[in-house]
Enzyme design. Structure first.
Site, PDB file in Angstrom:
ATOM      1  N   LYS A   1      11.089  73.514  57.145  1.00 31.24           N
ATOM      2  CA  LYS A   1      12.896  73.640  56.954  1.00 31.24           C
ATOM      3  C   LYS A   1      12.940  75.464  56.542  1.00 31.24           C
ATOM      4  O   LYS A   1      13.234  75.597  55.435  1.00 31.24           O
ATOM      5  CB  LYS A   1      13.135  72.744  55.798  1.00 31.24           C
ATOM      6  CG  LYS A   1      14.361  72.649  55.502  1.00 31.24           C
ATOM      7  CD  LYS A   1      15.458  72.059  56.367  1.00 31.24           C
ATOM      8  CE  LYS A   1      16.807  72.024  56.227  1.00 31.24           C
ATOM      9  NZ  LYS A   1      17.734  71.792  57.305  1.00 31.24           N
TER      10      LYS A   1
ATOM     11  N   ASP B   1       6.153  57.917  58.966  1.00 32.27           N
ATOM     12  CA  ASP B   1       6.723  56.326  58.719  1.00 32.27           C
ATOM     13  C   ASP B   1       7.601  56.328  59.983  1.00 32.27           C
ATOM     14  O   ASP B   1       7.623  55.160  60.475  1.00 32.27           O
ATOM     15  CB  ASP B   1       7.309  56.122  57.469  1.00 32.27           C
ATOM     16  CG  ASP B   1       6.387  55.765  56.391  1.00 32.27           C
ATOM     17  OD1 ASP B   1       5.124  55.993  56.400  1.00 32.27           O
ATOM     18  OD2 ASP B   1       7.019  54.845  55.682  1.00 32.27           O
TER      19      ASP B   1
ATOM     20  N   TYR C   1       3.888  67.538  46.231  1.00 27.04           N
ATOM     21  CA  TYR C   1       2.878  66.506  45.889  1.00 27.04           C
ATOM     22  C   TYR C   1       2.166  67.192  44.906  1.00 27.04           C
ATOM     23  O   TYR C   1       1.954  66.340  43.636  1.00 27.04           O
ATOM     24  CB  TYR C   1       2.039  66.060  47.024  1.00 27.04           C
ATOM     25  CG  TYR C   1       2.692  64.842  47.736  1.00 27.04           C
ATOM     26  CD1 TYR C   1       3.626  65.245  48.673  1.00 27.04           C
ATOM     27  CD2 TYR C   1       2.131  63.771  47.769  1.00 27.04           C
ATOM     28  CE1 TYR C   1       4.177  63.835  49.301  1.00 27.04           C
ATOM     29  CE2 TYR C   1       2.687  62.478  48.349  1.00 27.04           C
ATOM     30  CZ  TYR C   1       3.671  62.945  49.232  1.00 27.04           C
ATOM     31  OH  TYR C   1       4.217  61.677  50.197  1.00 27.04           O
TER      32      TYR C   1
ATOM     33  N   ASP D   1       4.775  62.984  55.612  1.00 23.90           N
ATOM     34  CA  ASP D   1       4.941  61.714  55.104  1.00 23.90           C
ATOM     35  C   ASP D   1       5.850  60.891  55.790  1.00 23.90           C
ATOM     36  O   ASP D   1       5.771  59.754  56.029  1.00 23.90           O
ATOM     37  CB  ASP D   1       5.168  61.801  53.471  1.00 23.90           C
ATOM     38  CG  ASP D   1       5.068  60.262  52.628  1.00 23.90           C
ATOM     39  OD1 ASP D   1       4.215  59.428  52.981  1.00 23.90           O
ATOM     40  OD2 ASP D   1       6.032  60.138  51.930  1.00 23.90           O
TER      41      ASP D   1
ATOM     42  N   ASP E   1      14.882  68.360  60.306  1.00 18.19           N
ATOM     43  CA  ASP E   1      15.703  67.245  60.462  1.00 18.19           C
ATOM     44  C   ASP E   1      15.978  67.245  61.856  1.00 18.19           C
ATOM     45  O   ASP E   1      16.133  65.968  62.491  1.00 18.19           O
ATOM     46  CB  ASP E   1      17.270  67.803  59.674  1.00 18.19           C
ATOM     47  CG  ASP E   1      17.709  69.242  59.999  1.00 18.19           C
ATOM     48  OD1 ASP E   1      16.634  70.038  60.476  1.00 18.19           O
ATOM     49  OD2 ASP E   1      18.756  69.948  59.685  1.00 18.19           O
TER      50      ASP E   1
HETATM   51  C1  IPM Z   1       1.013  57.560  52.338  1.00 16.95           C
HETATM   52  C2  IPM Z   1       1.678  57.084  51.138  1.00 16.95           C
HETATM   53  C3  IPM Z   1       1.320  58.153  49.898  1.00 16.95           C
HETATM   54  C4  IPM Z   1       1.955  59.408  50.156  1.00 16.95           C
HETATM   55  C5  IPM Z   1       1.683  57.304  48.668  1.00 16.95           C
HETATM   56  C6  IPM Z   1       1.274  55.886  48.632  1.00 16.95           C
HETATM   57  C7  IPM Z   1       1.509  58.132  47.537  1.00 16.95           C
HETATM   58  O1  IPM Z   1       2.995  56.970  51.258  1.00 16.95           O
HETATM   59  O2  IPM Z   1      -0.279  57.829  52.479  1.00 16.95           O
HETATM   60  O3  IPM Z   1       1.660  58.010  53.212  1.00 16.95           O
HETATM   61  O4  IPM Z   1       2.862  59.695  50.073  1.00 16.95           O
HETATM   62  O5  IPM Z   1       0.772  60.173  50.468  1.00 16.95           O
HETATM   63 MG    MG Z   2       3.499  57.461  53.190  1.00 17.51          MG
END
Ligand code: IPM
Ligand code: MG
Length: 315
Positions: A147, A207, A100, A203, A179
């Site tokens: 990893k 999700d 990042y 990240d 993974d």
């Molecule tokens: C999160 C989001 C952000 C990230 C994006 C919007 C830049 O996906 O907070 O998880 O990748 O950190």
């Molecule tokens: Mg995210």
């Protein structure tokens, strides 16, 4: 901040906004992103840059993402209820390092590109310590995800975590490749207690983990580090449904609960917000994302009405 700030000032995070943030004890953040930028990767100024910049500027190196299923949402997840029941995970996602923030390059002829994955020892140490401290107050199990079979940055990560682990002999440490972790997370989410991982892996993994909580619309997060606390839902601005009143406000409301607890020590008030959300779900109220066809007693509400129900249940 974000798209509106770009439109108004050309800057996704105007200095004025950053200054106001610095003067605050805590920040409750909405969500970020806009279709215009997602569809055009060539745009140089992007809303997300504002978010990354504020994380860096405020020293928010630890992103806490608690994954806990509300009982009434057991059917809302695409994962089988018997696999889910009892899962309770606290993610520590490192937030100010990794690809990042590493150097980004594009070749002169524009046909190749790279993002540098970089971690410094101190960055791994501080988040690992924070995660271990949390594990001590929970089931005393910590899983570090990397990893290390391929990436040098991950080998450093693992080395440092192994070192910090010695300070916490009462906590059981496990190292897992990303993974495998992605697979284990839906195969057997109960095996995890505290998970600590880098920015990119965190990240993606969180999700995925949101499915354990039923929906992205349920997941709150707290970013902490130097001083100020920053609270935001893990989801983006969901521009595909913007303005339609369909979005689930619960992740934002639960982020406010984290704010009360972590930044102000208002544990009781925080619990009351969580209980109000729980009661609202128990009464059968659902936004579209957490609705199922399995129960007859479900009432689908829009964003405002859902928020109002939570407020009604707050006592
Ligand atoms: C999160 C989001 C952000 C990230 C994006 C919007 C830049 O996906 O907070 O998880 O990748 O950190
Ligand atoms: Mg995210």
């Amino acid at each position: 901040m974000g798209h509106v700030a770009i439109e108004a000032t050309g800057n996704p995070l105007p200095d004025e906004t950053l200054e106001k943030a610095r003067k605050s004890d805590a920040i409750l953040f909405g969500a970020i992103g806009h279709a215009k930028y997602d569809n055009d990767p060539t745009l140089k100024v992007r809303p997300e840059q504002g978010l990354l910049k504020i994380r860096k500027e405020l020293g928010l190196y630890a992103n806490l993402r608690p994954i806990k299923l509300f009982d009434d949402l057991l059917q809302a997840s695409s994962i089988k209820p018997e696999i889910l029941q009892g899962a309770d995970i606290l993610f520590f996602r490192e937030l100010t390092g990794d690809v990042y923030f590493g150097e980004k390059k594009r070749s002169e002829d524009r046909t190749s590109a790279s993002d540098l994955m970089i971690y410094h020892k101190y960055e791994v140490e501080r988040i690992a310590r924070m995660a271990y401290e949390a594990a001590r107050t929970r089931k005393k199990r910590l899983c570090s995800v990397d990893k290390a079979n391929v990436l040098e940055a991950s080998r450093l990560w693992r080395e440092v975590v192994q070192e910090i682990a010695k300070e916490y002999p009462d906590v059981e440490t496990e190292h897992m490749f990303i993974d495998n972790a992605a697979m284990q997370l839906i195969k057997d989410p109960k095996r995890f207690d505290v998970v600590v991982t880098g920015n990119l892996f965190g990240d993606i993994l969180t999700d995925e983990a949101s499915q354990i909580a039923g929906s992205m619309g349920m997941l709150a997060s707290a970013s902490v580090g130097d001083a100020i606390g920053f609270y935001e839902p893990i989801h983006g601005s969901a521009h595909d449904i913007a303005g339609k009143g369909l979005a689930n406000p619960l992740a934002s409301i639960l982020s406010a609960a984290l704010l009360l607890d972590i930044s102000f020590g208002l544990k009781d008030e925080s619990q009351r917000v969580i209980k109000a959300v729980d009661a609202t779900l128990r009464q059968g109220y659902r936004t579209m994302d957490i609705a199922t066809k399995h129960t007859a007693n479900e009432f689908i509400l829009g964003t405002d009405a859902m928020g109002a129900k939570v407020l009604d249940n707050l006592n």
